[in-house]
Design a protein around this motif. Structure first.
Motif, PDB file in Angstrom:
ATOM      1  N   LEU A  12     -24.839   8.491  10.117  1.00 52.76           N
ATOM      2  CA  LEU A  12     -26.199   8.502  11.051  1.00 52.76           C
ATOM      3  C   LEU A  12     -26.251   7.326  11.823  1.00 52.76           C
ATOM      4  CD1 LEU A  12     -29.086   9.576   8.391  1.00 52.76           C
ATOM      5  CD2 LEU A  12     -28.564  10.638  10.558  1.00 52.76           C
ATOM      6  N   ARG A  13     -25.757   6.285  11.621  1.00 54.19           N
ATOM      7  CA  ARG A  13     -25.589   5.159  12.554  1.00 54.19           C
ATOM      8  C   ARG A  13     -24.936   5.400  13.504  1.00 54.19           C
ATOM      9  NH1 ARG A  13     -24.756   0.214   8.343  1.00 54.19           N
ATOM     10  NH2 ARG A  13     -26.785  -0.097   7.670  1.00 54.19           N
ATOM     11  N   VAL A  14     -23.972   6.184  13.487  1.00 51.92           N
ATOM     12  CA  VAL A  14     -22.983   6.497  14.827  1.00 51.92           C
ATOM     13  C   VAL A  14     -23.979   7.568  15.706  1.00 51.92           C
ATOM     14  CG1 VAL A  14     -21.082   8.088  15.478  1.00 51.92           C
ATOM     15  CG2 VAL A  14     -20.772   6.252  13.587  1.00 51.92           C
ATOM     16  N   LEU A  15     -24.395   8.680  14.912  1.00 48.72           N
ATOM     17  CA  LEU A  15     -25.170   9.722  15.561  1.00 48.72           C
ATOM     18  C   LEU A  15     -26.484   9.172  16.075  1.00 48.72           C
ATOM     19  CD1 LEU A  15     -25.016  12.606  13.106  1.00 48.72           C
ATOM     20  CD2 LEU A  15     -23.864  12.358  15.312  1.00 48.72           C
ATOM     21  N   HIS A  16     -26.927   8.097  15.815  1.00 51.05           N
ATOM     22  CA  HIS A  16     -28.167   7.248  16.289  1.00 51.05           C
ATOM     23  C   HIS A  16     -27.921   6.343  17.395  1.00 51.05           C
ATOM     24  CE1 HIS A  16     -30.793   8.699  12.783  1.00 51.05           C
ATOM     25  NE2 HIS A  16     -30.737   9.491  13.476  1.00 51.05           N
ATOM     26  N   TRP A  20     -24.725   8.266  21.982  1.00 51.60           N
ATOM     27  CA  TRP A  20     -24.790   9.616  21.345  1.00 51.60           C
ATOM     28  C   TRP A  20     -25.885  10.305  21.573  1.00 51.60           C
ATOM     29  CZ3 TRP A  20     -22.415  13.331  18.358  1.00 51.60           C
ATOM     30  CH2 TRP A  20     -21.074  13.084  18.015  1.00 51.60           C
ATOM     31  N   GLU A  21     -26.959   9.731  21.363  1.00 54.16           N
ATOM     32  CA  GLU A  21     -28.308  10.235  21.536  1.00 54.16           C
ATOM     33  C   GLU A  21     -28.530  10.862  23.072  1.00 54.16           C
ATOM     34  OE1 GLU A  21     -31.758   8.123  19.785  1.00 54.16           O
ATOM     35  OE2 GLU A  21     -31.043   8.880  18.271  1.00 54.16           O
ATOM     36  N   LEU A  24     -25.363  13.464  23.924  1.00 57.31           N
ATOM     37  CA  LEU A  24     -24.870  14.439  23.229  1.00 57.31           C
ATOM     38  C   LEU A  24     -26.246  15.187  22.222  1.00 57.31           C
ATOM     39  CD1 LEU A  24     -21.479  13.184  22.075  1.00 57.31           C
ATOM     40  CD2 LEU A  24     -21.808  15.017  23.305  1.00 57.31           C
ATOM     41  N   THR A  25     -26.622  14.212  21.279  1.00 56.87           N
ATOM     42  CA  THR A  25     -27.653  14.709  20.569  1.00 56.87           C
ATOM     43  C   THR A  25     -28.987  15.231  21.124  1.00 56.87           C
ATOM     44  OG1 THR A  25     -26.836  12.837  18.970  1.00 56.87           O
ATOM     45  CG2 THR A  25     -28.651  14.162  18.104  1.00 56.87           C
ATOM     46  N   ILE A  26     -29.577  14.691  21.918  1.00 55.03           N
ATOM     47  CA  ILE A  26     -31.006  15.068  22.343  1.00 55.03           C
ATOM     48  C   ILE A  26     -30.576  16.140  23.393  1.00 55.03           C
ATOM     49  CG2 ILE A  26     -32.735  14.261  23.914  1.00 55.03           C
ATOM     50  CD1 ILE A  26     -32.443  11.507  22.397  1.00 55.03           C
ATOM     51  N   PRO A  27     -29.768  15.979  24.280  1.00 50.80           N
ATOM     52  CA  PRO A  27     -29.665  17.146  25.067  1.00 50.80           C
ATOM     53  C   PRO A  27     -28.948  18.325  24.596  1.00 50.80           C
ATOM     54  CG  PRO A  27     -28.385  15.335  26.051  1.00 50.80           C
ATOM     55  CD  PRO A  27     -28.809  14.846  24.674  1.00 50.80           C
ATOM     56  N   LEU A  28     -28.088  18.329  23.615  1.00 49.40           N
ATOM     57  CA  LEU A  28     -27.790  19.604  23.087  1.00 49.40           C
ATOM     58  C   LEU A  28     -28.670  20.102  22.131  1.00 49.40           C
ATOM     59  CD1 LEU A  28     -23.950  18.729  22.566  1.00 49.40           C
ATOM     60  CD2 LEU A  28     -24.829  20.202  24.083  1.00 49.40           C
ATOM     61  N   ILE A  34     -33.295  23.520  19.034  1.00 52.22           N
ATOM     62  CA  ILE A  34     -33.510  22.980  17.431  1.00 52.22           C
ATOM     63  C   ILE A  34     -33.986  21.465  17.670  1.00 52.22           C
ATOM     64  CG2 ILE A  34     -31.770  24.589  16.544  1.00 52.22           C
ATOM     65  CD1 ILE A  34     -29.651  22.594  16.519  1.00 52.22           C
ATOM     66  N   SER A  35     -34.400  21.043  16.449  1.00 53.34           N
ATOM     67  CA  SER A  35     -34.732  19.744  16.476  1.00 53.34           C
ATOM     68  C   SER A  35     -33.344  18.791  16.449  1.00 53.34           C
ATOM     69  CB  SER A  35     -35.505  19.513  15.096  1.00 53.34           C
ATOM     70  OG  SER A  35     -34.494  19.489  14.044  1.00 53.34           O
ATOM     71  N   LYS A  36     -33.478  17.410  16.791  1.00 49.87           N
ATOM     72  CA  LYS A  36     -32.487  16.480  16.852  1.00 49.87           C
ATOM     73  C   LYS A  36     -32.039  16.282  15.598  1.00 49.87           C
ATOM     74  CE  LYS A  36     -32.384  11.757  17.431  1.00 49.87           C
ATOM     75  NZ  LYS A  36     -32.943  10.711  16.688  1.00 49.87           N
ATOM     76  N   GLU A  37     -33.031  16.333  14.702  1.00 50.51           N
ATOM     77  CA  GLU A  37     -32.403  16.048  13.127  1.00 50.51           C
ATOM     78  C   GLU A  37     -31.718  17.070  12.670  1.00 50.51           C
ATOM     79  OE1 GLU A  37     -35.624  15.709  14.468  1.00 50.51           O
ATOM     80  OE2 GLU A  37     -35.547  13.690  14.138  1.00 50.51           O
ATOM     81  N   GLU A  38     -31.877  18.568  13.040  1.00 49.64           N
ATOM     82  CA  GLU A  38     -31.204  19.612  12.673  1.00 49.64           C
ATOM     83  C   GLU A  38     -29.910  19.630  13.120  1.00 49.64           C
ATOM     84  OE1 GLU A  38     -31.153  24.451  12.417  1.00 49.64           O
ATOM     85  OE2 GLU A  38     -33.013  23.513  13.158  1.00 49.64           O
ATOM     86  N   PHE A  39     -29.680  19.263  14.358  1.00 49.60           N
ATOM     87  CA  PHE A  39     -28.453  19.045  15.114  1.00 49.60           C
ATOM     88  C   PHE A  39     -27.625  18.034  14.588  1.00 49.60           C
ATOM     89  CE2 PHE A  39     -25.776  18.172  18.926  1.00 49.60           C
ATOM     90  CZ  PHE A  39     -25.007  19.222  18.792  1.00 49.60           C
ATOM     91  N   GLU A  40     -28.353  16.906  14.217  1.00 50.90           N
ATOM     92  CA  GLU A  40     -27.594  15.611  13.498  1.00 50.90           C
ATOM     93  C   GLU A  40     -27.029  16.292  11.957  1.00 50.90           C
ATOM     94  OE1 GLU A  40     -29.961  11.854  15.278  1.00 50.90           O
ATOM     95  OE2 GLU A  40     -30.372  12.569  13.100  1.00 50.90           O
TER      96      GLU A  40
END
Length: 127
Positions: A12-16, A20-21, A24-28, A34-40
């Motif tokens: 999670l530290r890497v993804l946050h 990353w955010e 990758l995480t937010i745009p995708l 879908i929610s950012k949390e679901e994608f994470e």
């Protein structure tokens, strides 16, 4: 906290991380609706720590290739070089490579790079 929980926390530290955010995480997650949390959670289930740590560098390489391919399309090099053979493959590759580098490394606006590429193509066509 057991070792599995620590491992998940490290992932999670890497993804946050900011990169990353932002990249990758937010745009995708928004693109997929879908929610950012679901994608994470999807990423955490699919990738191990090593994959996650290296994924952003892989993203940057893929992004560079995407821009280069888009530049090739937008400059009509698929027609000028691949089909009509008015421009050599070497010149087409050189133009795309340099303009992509200008956009990625030097922050040149994509539209400005296209204008520069068009000027280079006209110069080659006039030779």
């Amino acid at each position: 906290m057991n070792s599995e929980e620590k491992y998940e926390m490290m992932k999670l530290r890497v993804l946050h991380s900011f990169k990353w955010e932002k990249d990758l995480t937010i745009p995708l997650s928004e693109e997929f609706g879908i929610s950012k949390e679901e994608f994470e959670e999807i990423l955490m289930n699919r990738f191990d720590m090593s994959d996650l740590e290296n994924m952003h560098a892989t993203f940057e390489i893929a992004n560079r290739e995407k821009i280069k391919r888009q530049m090739h399309l937008d400059l009509r090099l698929y027609w000028l070089s691949d089909v009509a053979k008015l421009i050599s493959e070497e010149d087409a590759d050189r133009i795309c490579h340099q303009l992509t580098k200008d956009v990625i490394q030097h922050g040149k606006k994509y539209e400005d790079a296209l204008d520069e590429g068009r000027a280079q193509i006209v110069e080659l066509l006039r030779e």
